[in-house]
Design an enzyme around this catalytic site. Structure first.
Site, PDB file in Angstrom:
ATOM      1  N   SER A 182       0.792  -1.230   0.000  1.00  7.76           N
ATOM      2  CA  SER A 182       0.000   0.000   0.000  1.00  7.76           C
ATOM      3  C   SER A 182       0.825   1.281   0.000  1.00  7.76           C
ATOM      4  CB  SER A 182      -0.931   0.002   1.205  1.00  7.76           C
ATOM      5  OG  SER A 182      -0.186  -0.014   2.399  1.00  7.76           O
ATOM      6  N   HIS A 210      -5.396  -4.622  -1.061  1.00  9.56           N
ATOM      7  CA  HIS A 210      -5.260  -3.590  -2.105  1.00  9.56           C
ATOM      8  C   HIS A 210      -5.284  -4.220  -3.496  1.00  9.56           C
ATOM      9  CE1 HIS A 210      -4.652  -0.352   0.753  1.00  9.56           C
ATOM     10  NE2 HIS A 210      -3.961  -1.237   1.466  1.00  9.56           N
ATOM     11  N   LYS A 241     -12.470  -1.906   1.817  1.00  9.78           N
ATOM     12  CA  LYS A 241     -11.830  -1.020   0.832  1.00  9.78           C
ATOM     13  C   LYS A 241     -12.665  -1.055  -0.461  1.00  9.78           C
ATOM     14  CE  LYS A 241      -7.266  -1.727   2.946  1.00  9.78           C
ATOM     15  NZ  LYS A 241      -7.327  -0.712   3.994  1.00  9.78           N
TER      16      LYS A 241
END
Ligand code: PLP
Length: 395
Positions: A182, A210, A241
Site C-alpha cells: 500500500s 489492495h 476497501k
C-alpha cells in the site's frame, strides 16, 4: 496525575518527532467529492481506498438498509454461540465463489483475519517466511504464532530462496506476502514466489486488501493478474476497501483450513459477528462485480490516465498499473507543504514521510477511484504541476 504527566510527555515526544497524526473531519459521504467539516466543499478526494467507488453506491446503501431492517442492528453474540444468520453463510459462499476457493470465513476486519490465521495454522515445528514490508497486521499476526520466523528482503527472490533453503528443516513452510503493497503501489512477484514455493515445498499466503475487486481481468486480485490462482493456497482480504468500504475481512482457501479456523482462530471465536448492514453492503458489492468487470476496467483506465499525465509532467510515480500512485518527492517537508497546498486548491491528498516510509523517500500518495471523472484526474495533475513548480519539485 503521574499517569497524566507520563502520557503528556510521550505525546510531546511524538509531536517533537514530527510524526503526529491528525484526523481531517468529513461532513459528507465517502466519495470522489467531499465536504469537510467547518467549510471546504467540493474537495476532490484522492486518498480513500474506495477503488471502485462502491462506498456510497446507491445499490450498496439500499442493500445495507434492507439487511438492517430484515436482520436487525446486530447479533449480540459471537458466531458459534448464536451469531450466525443466513446472510453470513451466503456471504461466505459468495466470497469463496468470487475467489474460486473451497470455503471462506468472515472476520470483523482483515486485521483480525491476519491476527487469527498464523497462530491457528502454524506450530513451533513450522516456519513462516514474510516480506519485510508486509502490512502491520501480518507482522502482528506472525508475532502471535509460535512458528519459526524468517523475514526476507522486500520482493527479493534471491533472499526468499536463501531463507526457504534454511527453512527446509521445518515441517511446513508458509510464504506470506501482501499481494499489492500500500505504500509503494508495487505488486508482489507472485509467479516467482509460487515457483520457489513449489521448488521448496512451501505454501503461499497473500493479503489482497489492495487488490481484491480490481486487479486482474475480472478483479479477482493479484493471483488472477499474474495467472497463479491455482498456486496460492490462502487469501486474506478486506470488505473495507474496494468491496463497499464498510468493514469486515475474511480468509478464503481449502475447506479443512477454514474448518480449523472456525475451531481455533481467536478473533473469530472471541469477537462479535459482523453486523447485518455491513454484510449487506459487501454482498451487494460482490454481486455488482460478478455481474460485470466494467467498474474495474474504468478504474484501470483512470489509473493509466493519471500515471501517464503525471510522468509526462515530470513527476516520478512509484509502482506500476496500480491505483495507488505514490508521487515520489524525497523530502519530508516538501511532501507535507505540497499536500497542504494541494488542499488549498481543492485536491485532498496525503503526504507520507519517515517512519511510515523509509528516510529520504517521502511522497504524496494519490489513490484513483472508478468514480473519479477524467476532469477530476486532469484537475489533480494540473494542481500537482502548479504546486510542484511553486515548491521546486518541478523545474
Ligand atoms: N492488510 C492490508 C495490506 C491493509 O492495507 C489493511 C488496512 O489498512 C489491512 C490488512 C487491515 O484491513 P481492515 O481495515 O479490514 O482491518
Amino acid at each position: 496525575a503521574q499517569l497524566r504527566r507520563r502520557l503528556e510527555s510521550e505525546l510531546e515526544e511524538i509531536r517533537g518527532a514530527g510524526t503526529w497524526k491528525s484526523e481531517r473531519v468529513i461532513a459528507s459521504r465517502q466519495g470522489p467529492h467531499l465536504r469537510l467539516a467547518g467549510g471546504g466543499a467540493g474537495i476532490i478526494n484522492f486518498c480513500a481506498n474506495n477503488y471502485l467507488g462502491l462506498s456510497s453506491h446507491p445499490e450498496v446503501i439500499r442493500a445495507a438498509v434492507e439487511a438492517l431492517e430484515k436482520f436487525g442492528a446486530g447479533l449480540s453474540s459471537v458466531r458459534f454461540i448464536c451469531g450466525t444468520q443466513s446472510i453470513h453463510k451466503d456471504l461466505e459462499e459468495k466470497i469463496a465463489c468470487f475467489h474460486q476457493r473451497e470455503d471462506a470465513i468472515l472476520y470483523a476486519s482483515c486485521f483480525d483475519a491476519n491476527a487469527g490465521i498464523f497462530e491457528a495454522l502454524l506450530t513451533p515445528e513450522d516456519a513462516v517466511l514474510s516480506d519485510e514490508l508486509n502490512h502491520a497486521s501480518i507482522i502482528d499476526g506472525i508475532r502471535l504464532c509460535k512458528a519459526n520466523k524468517y523475514r526476507y528482503k522486500h520482493m527479493d527472490m534471491q533472499d526468499l530462496e536463501a531463507k526457504l533453503k534454511e527453512a527446509q528443516k521445518h515441517r511446513l513452510r508458509l510464504v506470506a506476502t501482501d499481494g499489492a503493497f500500500s505504500m509503494d503501489g508495487d505488486i508482489a512477484p507472485l509467479r516467482e514466489i509460487c515457483q520457489l514455493a513449489q521448488k521448496y515445498d512451501a505454501l503461499v499466503f497473500i493479503d489482497e486488501c489492495h487488490a481484491t475487486g480490481f486487479l486482474g481481468p475480472n478483479g479477482r486480485g493479484t493471483d488472477e493478474l499474474l495467472g497463479v490462482m491455482d498456486k496460492v493456497t490462502i487469501i486474506n482480504s478486506t470488505l473495507g476497501k474496494a468491496l463497499g468500504g464498510a468493514a469486515g475481512g475474511y480468509t478464503t482457501g481449502p475447506k479443512p483450513l477454514i474448518d480449523l479456523l472456525r475451531q481455533r482462530s481467536r478473533p473469530y471465536l472471541f469477537s462479535n459477528s459482523l453486523p447485518p448492514a455491513v454484510v449487506g453492503c459487501a454482498s451487494k458489492a460482490l454481486d455488482l462485480l460478478m455481474e460485470s468487470n466494467a467498474i474495474a476496467q474504468s478504474m484501470a483506465a483512470k489509473t493509466q490516465r493519471f500515471r501517464s499525465k503525471m510522468t509526462a509532467a515530470g513527476f516520478t510515480i512509484s509502482g506500476k498499473d496500480h491505483p495507488i500512485c505514490p508521487v515520489m518527492l524525497g523530502d519530508a517537508r516538501l511532501a507535507s507543504v505540497m499536500a497542504e497546498d494541494m488542499l488549498n486548491r481543492g485536491i485532498y491528498v496525503i503526504g507520507f514521510s519517515y517512519p511510515v516510509v523509509p528516510k529520504g523517500k517521502a511522497r504524496i500518495r494519490v489513490q484513483i477511484s472508478a468514480v473519479h471523472s477524467d476532469e477530476d484526474i486532469d484537475r489533480c495533475v494540473e494542481a500537482f504541476t502548479q504546486v510542484g513548480r511553486k515548491h521546486g519539485a518541478l523545474p
